[in-house]
Structure formats: C-alpha cells, structure tokens
Design a protein around this motif. Structure first.
Motif, PDB file in Angstrom:
ATOM      1  N   PHE A 247       0.881  -1.173   0.000  1.00  0.00           N
ATOM      2  CA  PHE A 247       0.000   0.000   0.000  1.00  0.00           C
ATOM      3  C   PHE A 247       0.909   1.210   0.000  1.00  0.00           C
ATOM      4  O   PHE A 247       1.535   1.499   1.023  1.00  0.00           O
TER       5      PHE A 247
ATOM      6  N   ALA B 294       2.677  -4.821   3.029  1.00  0.00           N
ATOM      7  CA  ALA B 294       1.779  -5.496   3.981  1.00  0.00           C
ATOM      8  C   ALA B 294       1.963  -7.003   3.947  1.00  0.00           C
ATOM      9  O   ALA B 294       1.910  -7.665   4.979  1.00  0.00           O
TER      10      ALA B 294
ATOM     11  N   ASN C 111       0.208  -6.273  15.741  1.00  0.00           N
ATOM     12  CA  ASN C 111      -0.586  -5.311  14.975  1.00  0.00           C
ATOM     13  C   ASN C 111       0.182  -4.892  13.730  1.00  0.00           C
ATOM     14  O   ASN C 111       1.384  -4.662  13.799  1.00  0.00           O
ATOM     15  N   GLY C 112      -0.523  -4.809  12.618  1.00  0.00           N
ATOM     16  CA  GLY C 112       0.102  -4.372  11.379  1.00  0.00           C
ATOM     17  C   GLY C 112       0.912  -5.445  10.684  1.00  0.00           C
ATOM     18  O   GLY C 112       1.606  -5.181   9.690  1.00  0.00           O
ATOM     19  N   ALA C 113       0.829  -6.704  11.159  1.00  0.00           N
ATOM     20  CA  ALA C 113       1.625  -7.796  10.584  1.00  0.00           C
ATOM     21  C   ALA C 113       1.173  -8.172   9.180  1.00  0.00           C
ATOM     22  O   ALA C 113       1.926  -8.803   8.427  1.00  0.00           O
ATOM     23  N   GLY C 114      -0.077  -7.819   8.838  1.00  0.00           N
ATOM     24  CA  GLY C 114      -0.594  -8.174   7.517  1.00  0.00           C
ATOM     25  C   GLY C 114      -1.694  -9.227   7.578  1.00  0.00           C
ATOM     26  O   GLY C 114      -2.137  -9.735   6.540  1.00  0.00           O
ATOM     27  N   LYS C 115      -2.179  -9.522   8.774  1.00  0.00           N
ATOM     28  CA  LYS C 115      -3.161 -10.607   8.945  1.00  0.00           C
ATOM     29  C   LYS C 115      -4.468 -10.319   8.186  1.00  0.00           C
ATOM     30  O   LYS C 115      -4.946 -11.161   7.429  1.00  0.00           O
ATOM     31  N   THR C 116      -5.018  -9.129   8.418  1.00  0.00           N
ATOM     32  CA  THR C 116      -6.276  -8.790   7.728  1.00  0.00           C
ATOM     33  C   THR C 116      -6.040  -8.663   6.224  1.00  0.00           C
ATOM     34  O   THR C 116      -6.878  -9.084   5.421  1.00  0.00           O
ATOM     35  N   THR C 117      -4.899  -8.121   5.838  1.00  0.00           N
ATOM     36  CA  THR C 117      -4.583  -8.015   4.404  1.00  0.00           C
ATOM     37  C   THR C 117      -4.528  -9.398   3.760  1.00  0.00           C
ATOM     38  O   THR C 117      -4.979  -9.586   2.623  1.00  0.00           O
TER      39      THR C 117
ATOM     40  N   GLN D 119     -13.438  -7.657  11.067  1.00  0.00           N
ATOM     41  CA  GLN D 119     -12.959  -7.165  12.363  1.00  0.00           C
ATOM     42  C   GLN D 119     -14.027  -6.238  12.970  1.00  0.00           C
ATOM     43  O   GLN D 119     -14.290  -6.277  14.154  1.00  0.00           O
TER      44      GLN D 119
ATOM     45  N   HIS E  22      -5.699 -12.652  18.696  1.00  0.00           N
ATOM     46  CA  HIS E  22      -4.618 -12.053  19.482  1.00  0.00           C
ATOM     47  C   HIS E  22      -4.371 -12.790  20.790  1.00  0.00           C
ATOM     48  O   HIS E  22      -3.255 -12.799  21.297  1.00  0.00           O
TER      49      HIS E  22
HETATM   50  N1  LIG Z   1      -6.293  -0.277   2.687  1.00  0.00           N
HETATM   51  C1  LIG Z   1      -5.080   0.032   3.168  1.00  0.00           C
HETATM   52  N2  LIG Z   1      -4.458   1.186   2.802  1.00  0.00           N
HETATM   53  C2  LIG Z   1      -3.233   1.503   3.270  1.00  0.00           C
HETATM   54  N3  LIG Z   1      -2.514   0.738   4.110  1.00  0.00           N
HETATM   55  C3  LIG Z   1      -3.072  -0.416   4.507  1.00  0.00           C
HETATM   56  C4  LIG Z   1      -4.374  -0.835   4.061  1.00  0.00           C
HETATM   57  N4  LIG Z   1      -4.659  -2.033   4.629  1.00  0.00           N
HETATM   58  C5  LIG Z   1      -3.588  -2.345   5.385  1.00  0.00           C
HETATM   59  N5  LIG Z   1      -2.637  -1.386   5.315  1.00  0.00           N
HETATM   60  C6  LIG Z   1      -1.329  -1.395   6.000  1.00  0.00           C
HETATM   61  O1  LIG Z   1      -0.760  -2.688   5.808  1.00  0.00           O
HETATM   62  C7  LIG Z   1      -0.156  -3.150   6.997  1.00  0.00           C
HETATM   63  C8  LIG Z   1      -0.825  -4.439   7.443  1.00  0.00           C
HETATM   64  O2  LIG Z   1      -2.134  -4.138   7.903  1.00  0.00           O
HETATM   65  P1  LIG Z   1      -3.183  -5.238   8.347  1.00  0.00           P
HETATM   66  O3  LIG Z   1      -4.449  -4.525   8.635  1.00  0.00           O
HETATM   67  O4  LIG Z   1      -3.204  -6.324   7.361  1.00  0.00           O
HETATM   68  O5  LIG Z   1      -2.514  -5.762   9.720  1.00  0.00           O
HETATM   69  P2  LIG Z   1      -3.114  -6.714  10.845  1.00  0.00           P
HETATM   70  O6  LIG Z   1      -2.077  -7.762  11.078  1.00  0.00           O
HETATM   71  O7  LIG Z   1      -4.486  -7.150  10.486  1.00  0.00           O
HETATM   72  O8  LIG Z   1      -3.144  -5.742  12.114  1.00  0.00           O
HETATM   73  P3  LIG Z   1      -4.177  -5.667  13.359  1.00  0.00           P
HETATM   74  O9  LIG Z   1      -3.722  -6.749  14.313  1.00  0.00           O
HETATM   75  O10 LIG Z   1      -3.927  -4.308  13.919  1.00  0.00           O
HETATM   76  O11 LIG Z   1      -5.574  -5.865  12.862  1.00  0.00           O
HETATM   77  C9  LIG Z   1      -0.275  -2.020   8.012  1.00  0.00           C
HETATM   78  O12 LIG Z   1       0.900  -1.265   7.973  1.00  0.00           O
HETATM   79  C10 LIG Z   1      -1.464  -1.238   7.509  1.00  0.00           C
HETATM   80  O13 LIG Z   1      -1.375   0.112   7.884  1.00  0.00           O
END
Ligand SMILES: Nc1ncnc2c1ncn2[C@@H]1O[C@H](COP(=O)(O)OP(=O)(O)OP(=O)(O)O)[C@@H](O)[C@H]1O
Ligand SMILES: [Mg+2]
Length: 227
Positions: free
Chosen positions: A13, A18, A38-44, A85, A182
């Motif tokens: 991104f 991500a 947090n921010g590891a990329g799990k939701t992505t 989420q 988590h």
């Molecule tokens: N739509 C988006 N636009 C810009 N950056 C994004 C977007 N989605 C995710 N990111 C970035 O990608 C990285 C991974 O985000 P992601 O949401 O996948 O993490 P996560 O592991 O689900 O975190 P959390 O535990 O906080 O939910 C982060 O740095 C986030 O800011």
C-alpha cells in the motif's frame, strides 16, 4: 490437494509492504489460527484470499482453482466466507432477516440452532449485544466451506469467550476455519495449526506444541503472554 494454497503473496500500500512473500496451505477440515503483532498483515492476507484486495504478486488457489483475481462477491459463492474485524449486521433488520441475506442454498436453520439464534430470530439488529451480532455474522459466513474469521473474540466478556470457543468447536467439525486471534491461549486451544505472521512474512507454521517447543518463537512472539 490442500483446500487453500497461498503462494508467494505480495501486497503493498503505497510504500508499505503489507504482505511479503506469504506461502502456506490449509487442508480441508483444518483449523488454522493466525497470530502476529498489529500491522503484521493478517487482515490483508484475508483480504487477498477473498479477493477484496488483489495481490501485487503471487497466487491463491481454492479447491485447485486459481482465484487470485476473483472478486470477493464471487469467492463467497465458490465457498470462501468471512467475518470482519468490525462486525456488520443490519440494524433495522431482524436476526432472521439478516441471515436471509446470506444466500443460503440449504435452510439456515441448522446453523441458527447451532449458534443459539433461533430464540432471538425476531430481535432487531440494533437491539443485539456484540456477542449476538458476532453469532449472526458467523451464521452468515457459515454457508462457505472455508471460513475466515477476523478477531471473533475481541470485545467478548469472560463468560462469552468460552461459549464462543464452543460454537467454533462445533463449526470446526463441519468446516475449514482460519482465525485471526490475538489471545494466545484461545488461539492455541482452537488451533490444529498456528501461523505466525510478522512484517508481512510467515515466521513459523506448525502445531501449537511445535510453537511452544521453539525457544525463538516463545521469546519473540509468545513473550509476556501467559500460557
Ligand atoms: N487499505 C489500506 N491502505 C493503506 N494501508 C493499509 C491498508 N490495509 C492495510 N494497510 C497497512 O498494511 C499493513 C498491514 O495491515 P493489516 O491490517 O493487514 O494488519 P493486521 O495484522 O491485520 O493488524 P491488526 O492486528 O492491527 O488488525 C499495516 O501497515 C497497515 O497500515
Ligand atoms: Mg487486522
């Protein structure tokens, strides 16, 4: 053949990486729990599997078919469903009406019963507790073969958490589950396999026992978390 095959996924991104070369398989019937900071990329990762986001590189195969560029409304029909989420249930519709939007091929009654939703079928979305909303979301996701559940335990109180474990155990007998979680104790309780994601990369994958046996994993990822 694995139910889900993720190969070398990359997603950026802007300047943020991500997902950075994520590869793993999920077998049919497996419960795979993804943990990581947090921010590891799990939701992505979930977003790329469902086709909500299209990865920059790499492939996603489901039941042997390449679905990398398939948008999420289509992957939902082929059998990949998810919860978000942020729980979304229509406030002005009843439980039964919300569930009727789930495009169930068979009657949703069995899932409503399993999730204890029959008694509250005529309650409106706006009147539901968070736990009830989460169960409606689960019922909606349950029509898939592969269910991706993003932090289903967050916000639940200490009596609701074990009840949710019970619901997921029952679902896991029927479906393949991937959960982002988590709370390590809950994660390890449910998991057949655990995937640790950090900085967009798979740090380790294995059974809960293999995770606990690995000193680096314990120090770097399980750290202060009580087990
Ligand atoms: N739509 C988006 N636009 C810009 N950056 C994004 C977007 N989605 C995710 N990111 C970035 O990608 C990285 C991974 O985000 P992601 O949401 O996948 O993490 P996560 O592991 O689900 O975190 P959390 O535990 O906080 O939910 C982060 O740095 C986030 O800011
Ligand atoms: Mg997330």
């Amino acid at each position: 053949m694995a139910l889900l095959e993720v190969n070398d996924l990359e997603r950026t991104f802007g300047g943020i990486v991500a997902l950075d070369g994520v590869t793993f398989d999920v077998a049919s019937g497996e419960t795979n729990v993804i943990i990581g900071p947090n921010g590891a990329g799990k939701t992505t990762l979930f977003n790329c599997i469902t086709g909500y986001h299209i990865p920059d590189h790499g492939t996603v195969r489901f039941q042997g078919t390449d679905i990398t560029s398939t948008p999420d409304y289509k992957t939902a029909r082929t059998g990949i469903r998810r919860t978000f989420q942020e729980v979304d249930v229509f406030d002005e519709l009843t439980v039964a009406e919300n569930i009727s939007l789930g495009a169930f091929e068979s009657s949703p009654r069995e899932m409503m019963e399993l999730l204890d939703l029959l008694d509250i079928h005529d309650k409106e979305g706006s009147e539901l507790t968070l736990f009830e909303r989460k169960r409606v979301s689960l019922a909606l996701a349950s029509e898939g073969e592969l269910l991706l559940l993003d932090e289903v335990f967050s916000g639940l109180n200490p009596t609701e958490k074990p009840a949710m474990v019970g619901y997921l155990d029952a679902l896991a007998e029927r479906k393949t589950l991937m959960l982002i979680e988590h709370d390590i104790e809950t994660a390890f309780d449910l998991a057949d396999t655990v995937t640790i994601l950090a900085q967009g990369q798979v740090m380790k994958r294995g059974t809960p026992e293999e995770m606990l046996d690995d000193e680096t994993v314990r120090e770097d990822f399980l750290g202060e978390m009580a087990i």
